[in-house]
Design a protein around this motif. Structure first.
Motif, PDB file in Angstrom:
ATOM      1  N   UNK A   1       0.834  -1.200   0.000  1.00  0.00           N
ATOM      2  CA  UNK A   1       0.000   0.000   0.000  1.00  0.00           C
ATOM      3  C   UNK A   1       0.866   1.246   0.000  1.00  0.00           C
ATOM      4  N   UNK A   2       0.381   2.304  -0.616  1.00  0.00           N
ATOM      5  CA  UNK A   2       1.012   3.591  -0.414  1.00  0.00           C
ATOM      6  C   UNK A   2       0.855   3.968   1.050  1.00  0.00           C
ATOM      7  N   UNK A   3       1.880   4.570   1.633  1.00  0.00           N
ATOM      8  CA  UNK A   3       1.749   5.037   3.008  1.00  0.00           C
ATOM      9  C   UNK A   3       1.044   6.394   3.029  1.00  0.00           C
ATOM     10  N   UNK A   4       0.784   6.900   4.227  1.00  0.00           N
ATOM     11  CA  UNK A   4       0.047   8.164   4.341  1.00  0.00           C
ATOM     12  C   UNK A   4       0.794   9.284   3.630  1.00  0.00           C
TER      13      UNK A   4
ATOM     14  N   UNK B   1     -14.991  11.268  11.148  1.00  0.00           N
ATOM     15  CA  UNK B   1     -14.869  12.724  11.159  1.00  0.00           C
ATOM     16  C   UNK B   1     -14.651  13.258  12.571  1.00  0.00           C
ATOM     17  N   UNK B   2     -15.047  12.486  13.572  1.00  0.00           N
ATOM     18  CA  UNK B   2     -14.854  12.903  14.958  1.00  0.00           C
ATOM     19  C   UNK B   2     -13.426  12.589  15.395  1.00  0.00           C
ATOM     20  N   UNK B   3     -12.876  13.374  16.312  1.00  0.00           N
ATOM     21  CA  UNK B   3     -11.528  13.079  16.802  1.00  0.00           C
ATOM     22  C   UNK B   3     -11.472  11.682  17.417  1.00  0.00           C
ATOM     23  N   UNK B   4     -10.341  11.037  17.265  1.00  0.00           N
ATOM     24  CA  UNK B   4     -10.190   9.691  17.820  1.00  0.00           C
ATOM     25  C   UNK B   4      -8.929   9.046  17.288  1.00  0.00           C
ATOM     26  N   UNK B   5      -8.813   7.776  17.539  1.00  0.00           N
ATOM     27  CA  UNK B   5      -7.619   7.019  17.198  1.00  0.00           C
ATOM     28  C   UNK B   5      -7.571   6.659  15.716  1.00  0.00           C
ATOM     29  N   UNK B   6      -6.428   6.922  15.082  1.00  0.00           N
ATOM     30  CA  UNK B   6      -6.256   6.467  13.704  1.00  0.00           C
ATOM     31  C   UNK B   6      -5.999   4.966  13.652  1.00  0.00           C
TER      32      UNK B   6
ATOM     33  N   UNK C   1      -6.790   9.462   9.476  1.00  0.00           N
ATOM     34  CA  UNK C   1      -5.522  10.124   9.155  1.00  0.00           C
ATOM     35  C   UNK C   1      -5.652  10.969   7.898  1.00  0.00           C
ATOM     36  N   UNK C   2      -6.486  10.542   6.972  1.00  0.00           N
ATOM     37  CA  UNK C   2      -6.730  11.305   5.747  1.00  0.00           C
ATOM     38  C   UNK C   2      -7.698  12.452   6.010  1.00  0.00           C
ATOM     39  N   UNK C   3      -8.739  12.188   6.787  1.00  0.00           N
ATOM     40  CA  UNK C   3      -9.785  13.185   7.002  1.00  0.00           C
ATOM     41  C   UNK C   3      -9.361  14.320   7.919  1.00  0.00           C
ATOM     42  N   UNK C   4      -8.398  14.069   8.804  1.00  0.00           N
ATOM     43  CA  UNK C   4      -8.014  15.080   9.784  1.00  0.00           C
ATOM     44  C   UNK C   4      -6.709  15.798   9.451  1.00  0.00           C
ATOM     45  N   UNK C   5      -6.044  15.402   8.379  1.00  0.00           N
ATOM     46  CA  UNK C   5      -4.832  16.125   7.976  1.00  0.00           C
ATOM     47  C   UNK C   5      -5.232  17.468   7.354  1.00  0.00           C
ATOM     48  N   UNK C   6      -4.288  18.378   7.314  1.00  0.00           N
ATOM     49  CA  UNK C   6      -4.571  19.718   6.799  1.00  0.00           C
ATOM     50  C   UNK C   6      -3.542  20.127   5.754  1.00  0.00           C
ATOM     51  N   UNK C   7      -3.183  19.166   4.924  1.00  0.00           N
ATOM     52  CA  UNK C   7      -2.248  19.437   3.832  1.00  0.00           C
ATOM     53  C   UNK C   7      -2.929  19.421   2.469  1.00  0.00           C
TER      54      UNK C   7
END
Length: 235
Positions: free
Chosen positions: A179-182, A208-213, A220-226
């Protein structure tokens, strides 16, 4: 949880979604070709994108300037029924899209552990940053082959790791995988999360809610800001 990074697009059925998203992808790829004379699209396996691929391959586009690859792959022969590369070529690599350049992740290495670096080197031919990364999501919250419970998940989701491919052996998923990594998934201009069905919508809402990836890797995809993320959903 509103976010300027995540935008939701809901459709009455999968056919409406496929038509809308195929047109959106065509525009993205056209714009990339206009800017750098080439475009890149990363796609995912599974049954969800098949209707989309059927529509996308008929879109008028300079397909000879488009590079298509995969977010993940099962470590099986590319002729096997379970192969994502086979699915990609059979369902997307036809009609007008037959002129695109298709790059798979599977190679002759005996295991994904032995072949992961080789897989990443194969992607050196694909223009980066990727113009669009098209992801799916399982009801367990995995995306690409980043499964909860995988021994390599923490390394795959490490935001400080260089972009690359990782071997995945998930207890609840058939076949060893690569798999491609994050970091590689985020080496993109745009990410699209394509999901269908009420069950996946509820998983997405949890993610979408905060929690453990580790619990729901798609977080990890939904909460990143890049990279901006567009979520396309239909029942």
């Amino acid at each position: 949880m509103p976010s300027r990074w995540v935008h939701e697009h809901r459709f009455p059925d999968s056919t409406a979604l496929a038509h809308a998203l195929a047109g959106e992808l065509r525009v993205d790829l056209e714009e990339a070709i206009g800017v750098r004379k080439a475009a890149s699209l990363v796609v995912s396996g599974g049954r969800t994108p098949l209707k989309l691929f059927g529509q996308l391959r008929t879109e008028k586009l300079e397909w000879s300037k488009v590079w298509v690859t995969l977010a993940d792959e099962r470590w099986v022969e590319t002729t096997a029924e379970e192969s994502n590369e086979r699915m990609m070529r059979e369902h997307l690599g036809k009609d007008l899209a037959a002129d695109a350049h298709f790059v798979g992740l599977k190679n002759p290495a005996p295991t994904p552990e032995a072949g992961a670096d080789w897989s990443w080197r194969a992607l050196s031919r694909v223009p980066r940053p990727f113009d669009v990364v098209l992801l799916g999501m399982g009801e367990d919250g995995h995306t690409a082959s980043l499964f909860p419970g995988s021994m390599t998940l923490a390394r795959a989701l490490d935001p400080s790791a260089p972009p690359g491919c990782v071997a995945v052996n998930a207890l609840k998923a058939p076949h060893a995988r690569v798999s491609l990594n994050l970091a590689a998934l985020l080496d993109a201009r745009r990410i699209i999360l394509h999901i269908e069905g009420e069950a996946k919508w509820h998983v997405y809402q949890r993610a979408r809610m905060p929690g453990s990836t580790a619990e729901l890797p798609v977080r990890a995809v939904l909460h990143q800001k890049e990279v901006p993320v567009d979520v396309y959903w239909s029942p």
